[in-house]
Structure formats: C-alpha cells, structure tokens
Design an enzyme around this catalytic site. Structure first.
Site, PDB file in Angstrom:
ATOM      1  N   LYS A 112       0.839  -1.197   0.000  1.00  0.00           N
ATOM      2  CA  LYS A 112       0.000   0.000   0.000  1.00  0.00           C
ATOM      3  C   LYS A 112       0.869   1.239   0.000  1.00  0.00           C
ATOM      4  O   LYS A 112       1.918   1.239   0.637  1.00  0.00           O
ATOM      5  CB  LYS A 112      -0.902   0.025   1.237  1.00  0.00           C
ATOM      6  CG  LYS A 112      -2.122  -0.839   1.100  1.00  0.00           C
ATOM      7  CD  LYS A 112      -2.213  -1.834   2.234  1.00  0.00           C
ATOM      8  CE  LYS A 112      -3.140  -2.977   1.857  1.00  0.00           C
ATOM      9  NZ  LYS A 112      -2.948  -4.151   2.717  1.00  0.00           N
ATOM     10  N   GLY A 143      -7.787  -4.376   2.488  1.00  0.00           N
ATOM     11  CA  GLY A 143      -8.915  -4.618   3.387  1.00  0.00           C
ATOM     12  C   GLY A 143      -8.415  -4.801   4.807  1.00  0.00           C
ATOM     13  O   GLY A 143      -7.207  -4.838   5.046  1.00  0.00           O
ATOM     14  N   LYS A 198      -5.591   5.924   4.804  1.00  0.00           N
ATOM     15  CA  LYS A 198      -6.216   5.797   6.121  1.00  0.00           C
ATOM     16  C   LYS A 198      -5.319   6.273   7.252  1.00  0.00           C
ATOM     17  O   LYS A 198      -5.798   6.701   8.300  1.00  0.00           O
ATOM     18  CB  LYS A 198      -6.608   4.348   6.378  1.00  0.00           C
ATOM     19  CG  LYS A 198      -5.387   3.436   6.432  1.00  0.00           C
ATOM     20  CD  LYS A 198      -5.729   2.050   6.932  1.00  0.00           C
ATOM     21  CE  LYS A 198      -4.482   1.292   7.294  1.00  0.00           C
ATOM     22  NZ  LYS A 198      -3.747   0.757   6.153  1.00  0.00           N
ATOM     23  N   THR A 255      -7.768   0.248  11.718  1.00  0.00           N
ATOM     24  CA  THR A 255      -6.611   1.064  12.102  1.00  0.00           C
ATOM     25  C   THR A 255      -6.923   1.993  13.272  1.00  0.00           C
ATOM     26  O   THR A 255      -6.085   2.202  14.145  1.00  0.00           O
ATOM     27  CB  THR A 255      -6.162   1.915  10.903  1.00  0.00           C
ATOM     28  OG1 THR A 255      -5.922   1.044   9.804  1.00  0.00           O
ATOM     29  CG2 THR A 255      -4.898   2.681  11.226  1.00  0.00           C
ATOM     30  N   SER A 261      -1.997   1.473  16.600  1.00  0.00           N
ATOM     31  CA  SER A 261      -1.035   1.439  15.504  1.00  0.00           C
ATOM     32  C   SER A 261       0.006   2.536  15.747  1.00  0.00           C
ATOM     33  O   SER A 261      -0.178   3.420  16.579  1.00  0.00           O
ATOM     34  CB  SER A 261      -1.746   1.702  14.186  1.00  0.00           C
ATOM     35  OG  SER A 261      -2.176   3.050  14.133  1.00  0.00           O
ATOM     36  N   VAL A 286       9.793   5.968  10.403  1.00  0.00           N
ATOM     37  CA  VAL A 286       8.796   7.010  10.555  1.00  0.00           C
ATOM     38  C   VAL A 286       7.422   6.388  10.302  1.00  0.00           C
ATOM     39  O   VAL A 286       7.255   5.619   9.364  1.00  0.00           O
ATOM     40  CB  VAL A 286       9.065   8.124   9.518  1.00  0.00           C
ATOM     41  CG1 VAL A 286       7.988   9.186   9.584  1.00  0.00           C
ATOM     42  CG2 VAL A 286      10.439   8.725   9.752  1.00  0.00           C
TER      43      VAL A 286
END
Lengths: 342, 342
Positions: A112, A143, A198, A255, A261, A286
């Site tokens: 991604k 997903g 996201k 998320t 996260s 990062v």
C-alpha cells in the site's frame, strides 16, 4: 482460462508480516509458494525453523512455502505473483524482477502507498515497471487484515480489484479460503487509494484521544475524514462506494480502533502536546502516515479538493500547530451540508 | 423566514439522556427551552437540583431549561420542537400533543427506530401523527452522539435531514454550536434508517468478540453489514452515501467500538454460548437490537434484498443458532463481488 490453485507454482515477493501471511493462505489453497526474502537471517529462520521470527513470530509456516533469496528464481515461470514489499521499494524490486516475469503472469499487489512526488498508486508503479504485462493482469488486494490474525486463520475479508472482473475472479479463486474471504471489484484506483490514505486519519483520531476528547469526536473525525478522502479518490476515478467498503471504511475502522497502531500512537502523543521532531528523534522508522499526509495534501491541491482534516493533520505535523487549535478550527468551519461533494 | 435562536421558545419532548443533552445545546444557542418530562421524580430533580439524575447524571442544566410535566403547555406556541421520546411511544405522545402543535412548527426528531409491523421510520410516524404540518417541516437528527459527551461539550458532529434543504439550514442555525456541528442533508430516509439499524450489527460484532475472533473479523462484519443495510436503505429511497456518513457509518463506529453498548454486550454473551432466553430473563428492558433485527429481516424480505448478516443475527436470536455456526455459514457463502448491490 482457469487457474487451479492445487499444485500451482506461485511467487510471493516480500516476506514482511503481510507477505508471509499471504504465503500461508496460498499454501493452504494448495499452491507451491516461492517466497522472496530480502534478509538472510529471516530466510534462514524460515528454512530451518519454519518461522518468520522477525515479522510474523509464533506462526508455523507450511512446508509448501519455500524461502528463497534469489529474486529471479522466485518469479521465473510463475503465472501468479503476489507483490508485498514496502511500497517505496516496489519499483526497484520489480525493476530487477522484470526480465524474469512471464508476460502472462497475474500480479496481485498487497503493498500500500502513494509514491512521493509522482503520487502514483501501487498499480501504476507496477504497470510502469512491468510493461510486458497487460494492464488487466495487475490487481490490488486490500482490506482490514492484520497479518497475525490472517495467519491464525481468524475470519478475514478483503477486496481484490482488477480492471477485468473475469480475471479478478480467477485470482479470487486462487486466494479464497474459508477464513479468508476475497471480494472482487473493478475499482483499482479506489482500493489502492483506500488502503494508503487511512493513516492520515489514524493520526487525527489518535490526536483527539490524546486531547482527552470522547468517542463522539473520534467517530466524527473518522467519518468526515473518510468523506474527504472519498472526494479525493473520486477525483482520481474511484467509485465512492469502494471507499465505503472493506479497503476504505473497513481498514480505517481496523486502524483507528484496533490495537494502537504506530500512526495512532503518534497522533496520541501529539495530542498530549509533544512535538513531531521530538517524537521522531531516536526512531529508525517514521510512521507511514507522516509521509502519506504530505502526499494527500498534494493530491488535494492538484485536484482542487477541500480536505480540511488532512490539512489540519499536515499543519500539526509540519507547522507545529497544536492539536487543540486544529480541533478548534475544524469545529468552527462554516455550516455545511453532508451531501456537498467538493 | 429566518429563525434567530436567541430568545426563541423551543420545546424538547422527552427527558431521556439524548433529549436532555439536546436541551442543553439549545439553551446554549440562546433558546428558552421547555422540556417535557414524563416521570415526576425526574422533573422534581431537574427543578430543584438542576440535574437529570436518572438519565444524565453529573450534568448541571442551564436555567433556560424548564422541566414541565404538562405536554400541552410544552408544545403550545412553539415554532421549534425536538422529539426525543423512545420511538415506540412517539405516536402516542405526539398524538396527545397534536391539538397544541402550531401548524407552522418545525419538528426535529432525535428518536430512532423502525416501528414493528408497519416498518415505518420516525419521520413517517410523526407526519402521520401531526397531519397539520407540511412534510418538509419534519426533520430527523442522527449521528455519533453519546449524550453524556454532548452534555460535556466534547466535539460532536451530527446530520440533520429534511426534505427542504433551505428549511433544514434554518434548523441547523438554531442547533449548531462550536462543539455541536450539524450537517444538513436532504436524505430523510437514509438518516432515519441509519440510526435505527446499527444495533443489529452491534450484536453481530459483539458475537464475534465473544467467540474470541479478531479485529479483522469485527471490521469485516461492520463493513459488510453496513453494505447490506445500505442496500436495504437504498431500496427505501435513501442515498448510499448517507449510510457512509455520520448517521450510518459514524454511529455504527461509535456503537461497535465505544464503551460496551447493551446490544454489543448481548452479542458478546451469545458468542460465549449463552442463550437469549437466559439473557433476557430477569431484565426489565430488552436491548433495542433484538426488536430491530426482526424489523430489518422483515424489511429485507419485503424489498427482496439479500441481508445475510442480519439473517444470521436473526437466527442466533430467534432460532438458537450458535454464533460459531452463523460465522461459519457467513464465511462459506459463494464468492462475491464487492460491487454487487442486490
């Protein structure tokens, strides 16, 4: 054409958590999986102990997964290739693989990201890097799928998007398992963008939590944030309903509400008043959302899309704007309709 | 016409948590709020101690909120009325109020629900009960808004839907506050349905948690569940993007991830193997989702919409189907496209 997964030789390029998890899914489908592993110690651990101790500890890998360090060997002769490297090395790795990739191969991309400066999504990076492939052979998979849960066979649903839905159904048949439900979609742009952007909202949601705001605030940021990212994706050719699907809303819910996260934790610390420079010093890596926020704001500028939440996250990250002030400015915007789409 | 909230006499009908919270918002807008309170002890506590100890404890109510037990007095002469009773008594209460409701009044409904048997949404119940009002004066308000957080002035965003957007903007101007952001929408059906049907999915999400499944499963159930409820709402005239907005996805995220709601707790216990009859015995009230699931499955039948998740929740509730078996059946359905809409 129909691809029978039983005995099918497939390549998985990249042995991070998600690549390794997808290798186990494919092995359970009956495929013979060549897994390209970059690091020597990871390769040896898989070979000798059947475990990816660095990226997916605690999971026994099936014998059908063969860890290999030679990229040419992994992709040669394969008709089904999964791309699972970090997105910023996708071009480099597949540039090296190119001479060995069969022109009839399907490539399913689980990586991604939005490329810095070009703002290209992963499907575009791959089609430019593998010009011998028909565009409809390049698909993206995204997903709500924490790798550790996929590997533990906990029920998971993802979207597999390809420009040609008949071919996407072929790939779906190869990957689908009772615990790994794959939905097809023709919307490559929507699925590729949903999974990437996201993390901007994960920072925003973390920031609100760090300020001590409530569940209402978090739900509003997630929902209105997804709406602005949907506007952006639609400007890039996506269908709005894709962003309301597994690769958009689904992954966002995961998320912003699953275990903390890195992006959400970063937002949380910023919300508690710490500065980005301070949070980044002494870290090797990062949080991905820091880079993505810059890409999203660039993309919004190019497409003339109003993206207030992303803009505020950008100001928090790059202009030391206090999270409290950003929240204040968001709540004091003029009244709007929920149906305004620009 | 323009409605200035300063000094505006308004009625809030129903002093539950949400009604009381909306009364405080309106008081801060400058309105003079007559709050209809059903229970004598609640009324006295508000009058004497400025606190709704039963439904919204810990919040000091402003002097502009007057608790009143006489329904006729509360609605008489008001041009702005908020409906906030439980939805199953909406017809009865507004039937009694009808002779006293000004035919020029705006009614903003914060109640949520689908009526048993008729399957009517709250806007329809109100328009049938108050035939003297133009249909465009009846609006619905919904979105991720825990009452206790609204009352604590934590940033909240909601959607106010009315058939005439100019009139909806009038109502928006009355209710909007720096901490209470109101978006308008023309999609009354979508907003009314979104707020009602989420509890079915809260039961499903709780069930998955009770089985010990992971975050992937919960995110998939929420996302695919919203997709099927969207199909249902679209069949009833809603716009799919409304369900992806504050009153749909937003409220769903709040319900499925905030503090354990009653519906989620019920699902959790069912997931751990307990039976509905056992869980309901000795309780005075039934989690709303138990009733709503029946309405949703009826609605899906009438509209010939495939609603597999709601159907499985129905089987768990009413046919003692084990949650594990329901999950199994959901994961073993034939392969699908994410873009199939029926």
């Amino acid at each position: 054409m129909s691809m029978d997964p039983r005995g099918l030789p497939v390549a998985v390029v990249g042995a991070g958590a998600f690549g390794t998890a997808l290798a186990t899914v494919l092995a359970e489908s009956g495929c013979i999986v060549d897994l390209w592993v970059w690091e020597e110690d990871v390769c040896r651990a898989i070979e000798e102990e059947r475990e990816n101790k660095v990226y997916l500890p605690g999971v026994v890998l099936p014998a059908e997964v063969r860890p290999i360090r030679d990229l040419a060997e992994v992709v040669s002769g394969k008709r089904f290739i999964v791309a699972a490297t970090p997105s910023h090395v996708l071009r480099e790795v597949f540039g090296r693989a190119r001479p060995h990739v069969d022109e009839r191969a399907f490539v399913v991309c689980g990586s991604k990201g939005i490329e810095a400066e070009t703002l290209a999504t992963v499907d575009l990076m791959l089609s430019e890097t593998l010009p011998q492939l028909p565009r409809e052979h390049i698909m993206v998979l995204s997903g709500p799928s924490f790798a550790a849960e996929v590997a533990r066979r906990l029920p998971t649903a993802v979207t597999l998007a390809g420009p040609n839905e008949a071919l996407a159904r072929e790939a779906q048949a190869v990957m689908m398992q009772p615990y790994f439900r794959v939905y097809t979609s023709p919307d490559v742009a929507g699925v590729a963008l949903g999974g990437s952007i996201k993390n901007v909202l994960a920072i925003a949601a973390g920031g609100a939590d760090g300020l001590g705001l409530g569940h209402n605030t978090r739900a509003a940021l997630i929902t209105r944030g997804l709406r602005e990212l949907t506007r952006l994706a639609v400007a890039r050719g996506a269908s709005p309903m894709t962003l309301a699907g597994l690769s958009g809303m689904g992954d966002l819910v995961l998320t912003c509400t699953g275990e903390l996260s890195r992006n959400r934790t970063l937002g949380f610390e910023l919300g508690r008043g710490r500065k980005l420079t301070e949070l980044l010093s002494g870290r090797r890596t990062v949080a991905e959302g820091v880079r993505t926020t810059r890409s999203v704001v660039q993309l919004a500028g190019r497409e003339s899309i109003d993206a207030p939440i992303s803009r505020e996250v950008h100001a928090i990250l790059y202009e030391d704007k206090p999270v409290r002030e950003a929240m204040h400015d968001l709540m004091h915007r003029p009244p709007r309709s929920e149906h305004e789409f620009r």
